[in-house]
Write a protein that holds these residues in place. Sequence first.
Motif, PDB file in Angstrom:
ATOM      1  N   ALA A 199       0.674 -13.041   6.592  1.00 49.48           N
ATOM      2  CA  ALA A 199       1.844 -13.696   6.007  1.00 49.48           C
ATOM      3  C   ALA A 199       1.468 -14.397   4.711  1.00 49.48           C
ATOM      4  N   ALA A 200       0.211 -14.836   4.595  1.00 50.71           N
ATOM      5  CA  ALA A 200      -0.250 -15.514   3.382  1.00 50.71           C
ATOM      6  C   ALA A 200      -1.772 -15.539   3.384  1.00 50.71           C
ATOM      7  N   VAL A 201      -2.353 -15.701   2.178  1.00 46.11           N
ATOM      8  CA  VAL A 201      -3.797 -15.911   2.003  1.00 46.11           C
ATOM      9  C   VAL A 201      -3.992 -17.319   1.462  1.00 46.11           C
ATOM     10  N   ILE A 202      -4.925 -18.065   2.050  1.00 49.16           N
ATOM     11  CA  ILE A 202      -5.169 -19.459   1.652  1.00 49.16           C
ATOM     12  C   ILE A 202      -6.583 -19.561   1.098  1.00 49.16           C
ATOM     13  N   VAL A 203      -6.706 -20.100  -0.142  1.00 49.80           N
ATOM     14  CA  VAL A 203      -8.013 -20.264  -0.799  1.00 49.80           C
ATOM     15  C   VAL A 203      -8.224 -21.747  -1.074  1.00 49.80           C
ATOM     16  N   HIS A 204      -9.297 -22.338  -0.495  1.00 50.41           N
ATOM     17  CA  HIS A 204      -9.641 -23.744  -0.734  1.00 50.41           C
ATOM     18  C   HIS A 204     -10.665 -23.841  -1.863  1.00 50.41           C
TER      19      HIS A 204
ATOM     20  N   ILE B 115      -1.134 -18.067  -1.198  1.00 50.43           N
ATOM     21  CA  ILE B 115      -0.571 -16.866  -1.821  1.00 50.43           C
ATOM     22  C   ILE B 115       0.231 -16.106  -0.767  1.00 50.43           C
ATOM     23  N   PRO B 116       1.576 -16.069  -0.862  1.00 47.66           N
ATOM     24  CA  PRO B 116       2.375 -15.357   0.141  1.00 47.66           C
ATOM     25  C   PRO B 116       2.168 -13.846   0.037  1.00 47.66           C
ATOM     26  N   VAL B 117       2.224 -13.169   1.182  1.00 52.74           N
ATOM     27  CA  VAL B 117       2.099 -11.708   1.231  1.00 52.74           C
ATOM     28  C   VAL B 117       3.489 -11.122   1.483  1.00 52.74           C
ATOM     29  N   VAL B 118       3.992 -10.339   0.514  1.00 50.05           N
ATOM     30  CA  VAL B 118       5.310  -9.709   0.634  1.00 50.05           C
ATOM     31  C   VAL B 118       5.101  -8.271   1.129  1.00 50.05           C
ATOM     32  N   HIS B 119       5.775  -7.916   2.217  1.00 51.00           N
ATOM     33  CA  HIS B 119       5.627  -6.581   2.806  1.00 51.00           C
ATOM     34  C   HIS B 119       6.788  -5.678   2.388  1.00 51.00           C
ATOM     35  N   ASP B 120       6.456  -4.470   2.002  1.00 51.79           N
ATOM     36  CA  ASP B 120       7.464  -3.449   1.687  1.00 51.79           C
ATOM     37  C   ASP B 120       7.963  -2.870   3.013  1.00 51.79           C
ATOM     38  N   LEU B 121       9.229  -3.190   3.366  1.00 52.36           N
ATOM     39  CA  LEU B 121       9.747  -2.782   4.669  1.00 52.36           C
ATOM     40  C   LEU B 121       9.967  -1.277   4.779  1.00 52.36           C
ATOM     41  N   SER B 122       9.895  -0.551   3.638  1.00 50.24           N
ATOM     42  CA  SER B 122      10.022   0.908   3.709  1.00 50.24           C
ATOM     43  C   SER B 122       8.691   1.560   4.073  1.00 50.24           C
ATOM     44  N   GLN B 123       7.629   0.754   4.107  1.00 49.77           N
ATOM     45  CA  GLN B 123       6.309   1.262   4.452  1.00 49.77           C
ATOM     46  C   GLN B 123       5.861   0.662   5.790  1.00 49.77           C
ATOM     47  N   PRO B 124       4.993   1.373   6.516  1.00 48.06           N
ATOM     48  CA  PRO B 124       4.504   0.803   7.787  1.00 48.06           C
ATOM     49  C   PRO B 124       3.723  -0.494   7.535  1.00 48.06           C
ATOM     50  N   PHE B 125       3.830  -1.413   8.500  1.00 47.03           N
ATOM     51  CA  PHE B 125       3.013  -2.619   8.420  1.00 47.03           C
ATOM     52  C   PHE B 125       1.530  -2.258   8.599  1.00 47.03           C
ATOM     53  N   TYR B 126       0.649  -3.103   8.083  1.00 45.48           N
ATOM     54  CA  TYR B 126      -0.787  -2.855   8.203  1.00 45.48           C
ATOM     55  C   TYR B 126      -1.493  -4.126   8.663  1.00 45.48           C
TER      56      TYR B 126
ATOM     57  N   LYS C 137      -7.676   0.450   7.608  1.00 43.27           N
ATOM     58  CA  LYS C 137      -7.821   1.851   7.214  1.00 43.27           C
ATOM     59  C   LYS C 137      -8.475   1.983   5.836  1.00 43.27           C
ATOM     60  N   ASP C 138      -9.187   0.913   5.410  1.00 46.85           N
ATOM     61  CA  ASP C 138      -9.913   0.871   4.134  1.00 46.85           C
ATOM     62  C   ASP C 138      -8.982   1.017   2.930  1.00 46.85           C
ATOM     63  N   GLN C 139      -7.729   0.628   3.081  1.00 45.65           N
ATOM     64  CA  GLN C 139      -6.790   0.631   1.965  1.00 45.65           C
ATOM     65  C   GLN C 139      -6.745  -0.765   1.349  1.00 45.65           C
ATOM     66  N   SER C 140      -6.552  -0.794   0.007  1.00 46.30           N
ATOM     67  CA  SER C 140      -6.504  -2.070  -0.722  1.00 46.30           C
ATOM     68  C   SER C 140      -5.063  -2.375  -1.110  1.00 46.30           C
ATOM     69  N   HIS C 141      -4.666  -3.651  -0.981  1.00 46.10           N
ATOM     70  CA  HIS C 141      -3.308  -4.087  -1.318  1.00 46.10           C
ATOM     71  C   HIS C 141      -3.425  -5.264  -2.279  1.00 46.10           C
ATOM     72  N   ASP C 142      -2.955  -5.082  -3.513  1.00 38.34           N
ATOM     73  CA  ASP C 142      -3.125  -6.073  -4.579  1.00 38.34           C
ATOM     74  C   ASP C 142      -2.084  -7.182  -4.455  1.00 38.34           C
ATOM     75  N   LEU C 143      -2.531  -8.431  -4.463  1.00 38.60           N
ATOM     76  CA  LEU C 143      -1.625  -9.588  -4.431  1.00 38.60           C
ATOM     77  C   LEU C 143      -1.475 -10.238  -5.792  1.00 38.60           C
ATOM     78  N   GLY C 144      -2.049  -9.628  -6.858  1.00 34.44           N
ATOM     79  CA  GLY C 144      -1.824 -10.091  -8.221  1.00 34.44           C
ATOM     80  C   GLY C 144      -2.777 -11.192  -8.673  1.00 34.44           C
ATOM     81  N   LEU C 145      -2.492 -11.714  -9.906  1.00 38.17           N
ATOM     82  CA  LEU C 145      -3.278 -12.792 -10.520  1.00 38.17           C
ATOM     83  C   LEU C 145      -2.635 -14.140 -10.216  1.00 38.17           C
ATOM     84  N   HIS C 146      -3.485 -15.175 -10.010  1.00 34.21           N
ATOM     85  CA  HIS C 146      -2.967 -16.502  -9.681  1.00 34.21           C
ATOM     86  C   HIS C 146      -3.771 -17.563 -10.429  1.00 34.21           C
ATOM     87  N   VAL C 147      -3.063 -18.552 -10.971  1.00 33.17           N
ATOM     88  CA  VAL C 147      -3.692 -19.627 -11.755  1.00 33.17           C
ATOM     89  C   VAL C 147      -4.326 -20.647 -10.815  1.00 33.17           C
ATOM     90  N   LEU C 148      -5.575 -21.082 -11.168  1.00 35.47           N
ATOM     91  CA  LEU C 148      -6.289 -22.088 -10.369  1.00 35.47           C
ATOM     92  C   LEU C 148      -6.025 -23.477 -10.918  1.00 35.47           C
TER      93      LEU C 148
END
Length: 665
Positions: free
Chosen positions: A135-140, A184-195, A164-175
């Motif tokens: 649902a989200a990635v948290i970086v301290h 960083i919220p993770v947005v899922h494409d509902l037309s694609q299977p969840f992973y 399945k060794d697939q990469s999903h890009d969450l973009g660039l984020h300012v520190l």
Amino acid sequence: MNKINGDGCSLFCRQEISFNCIDEPSRCYFHDGDGVCEEFEQKTSIKDCGVYTPQGFLDQWASNASVSHQDHQCPGWVIIGQPAASQVCRTKVIDLSEGISQHAWYPCTISYPYSQLAQTTFWLQAYFSQPMVAAAVIVHLVTDGTYYGDQKQETISVQLLDTKDQSHDLGLHVLSCRNNPLIIPVVHDLSQPFYHSLAVRVSFSSPLVAISGVALRSFDNFDPVTLSSCQRGETYSPAEQSCVHFACKASDCPELAVENASLNCSSSDRYHGAQCTVRCQTGYVLQIQRDDELLKSQTGPSVIVTCAEGKWNKQVACEPVDCGVPDHHHVYAASFSCLEGTTFGSKCSFQCRHPAQLKGNNSFLTCMEDGLWSFPEALCELMCLAPAPVPNADLQTARCRENKHKVGSFCKYKCKPGYHVPGSSRKSKKRAFKTQCTQDGSWQEVACVPVTCDPPPPKFHGLYQCTNGFQFNSECRIKCEDSDTTQGRGSNIIHCRKDGTWSGSFHVCQEMQGHCSAPNQLNSNLKLQCPEGYAIGSECATSCLDHNSESIILPINVTARDIPHWLNPTRVQSIVCTAGLKWYPHPALIHCVKGCEPFMGDNYCDAINNRAFCNYDGGDCCTSTVKTKKVTPFPMSCDLQGDCACRDPEAQEHSRKDLRGYSHG
């Protein structure tokens, strides 16, 4: 009364950051880090309440990690698990080598200085033991990568790696430390299977970024992948997080029993769907488990457990608050013994370390409900024993022979005749002094040093012998071939007296006649002026043809061209013809060296003055000694690693353990 900032109420009558204000007129206190988790700071204070996880979600911390740059000083494994709550995010950091590697990872093996770094990509890959739909990635962060004097903010690139060794890009984020932790919220494409996400990859380009922890936030009672795989005749069970067959009869849950807690249940029956609110008693901490894995520990008020499929969806326990082992902040100069442990209600006793003595009767501390130790009702008062005898000194204070002296008390001494206090001039000959009992139970160091006399006149150099140098009671003698005593002139012997003066003066022996030869073997640029001639006792003034140079004495094997910067040669103004018909100092040892420019202590590092002879340009070449705290080379082309480097051995830069072979301008 909003007169100053820093008291909770700003100049503009606004509540300040990290303060909480109650009532009117307001009472403000600094709440962040006081050890008490209050309801309003559950979402903001990591120090007091731990890492906040919103209801309905589960935060999973990294169980393994790999990094792009590491060695024994900055291992990647330090980001495993929860970050240290005591670490505050810092900005505009120059050097990360001072203890940060214990709590966070940064690319320490990259070469310096930063300003000359080519574009380099650093990366950190965090792995999680239980793959889940993110649902989200948290970086301290511990530092946000901004360099001292740099205005731009750093960014990170984040990718999710699935099973399945697939990469999903969450973009660039300012520190930014103002937005820490970075969620960083993770947005899922509902037309694609969840992973299911297995790892998180964080990439950045600044060597000044330090990361203390990475978490994967997932849904607590909801697994979209499993839900989408349920077959006909099955339904999704949030408690099991799996598909289960329809059951027309749900089994009841066992009776819920939690020690040191109060229970408030929606019904006396324990049927499927029944809920109970568990609230720990004062002094106990709520611990929530699922499948033998500790989800989180909180001092929060309560948690709701639900009966599902015949068992409670969470295992809840109320553990006593742990105050930790007391230290010197609780009772100074004491050692502690905690036979009962350090949890709520336990007691620790303390004993005073020698030579401190207990003042008061109650030498116990009790662990309180807020996780803090009770205020001590006794203290350890440090006392000094009788001071050790001071060589060559007499004790003037009779009571100082006893063994009990409070901190701050004094003992007076007086040096014996012929001795004086170090640092006092020979003219004042200070003999009386005192020592004080210090806070660690020891006396200040004191001493008496022998009185010394000035060297005899230089015209007698090399002709006399002394029994103990120029110290008190030393006897210096010149041996004459003729018997001067028969002529009534007395012997050529003098003594150093206790007042720092000689008992007499040397005289020239009868056989010491003649003149010194004209000075020769002069080094280049050196000139001598001898208005008194070359007779015994005559002086010749030394000077340099170049008015910007000074005459100095150098060792035999050193010339003016190869003087190391750390050598501080003695300046010389004249030479004298001794009674042995030799020049002193010898002209061959006198050289002309470039003098110091007058611009010392002007905040510019002059290369010509960066040597011990010129006091290292008055401190202008080291960051720790220059007034502006920034070294400015003069001329501008002067190399901060070469002629304008920090050379002063007394500067703080040379007392640090980890110099890394560079210095900052």
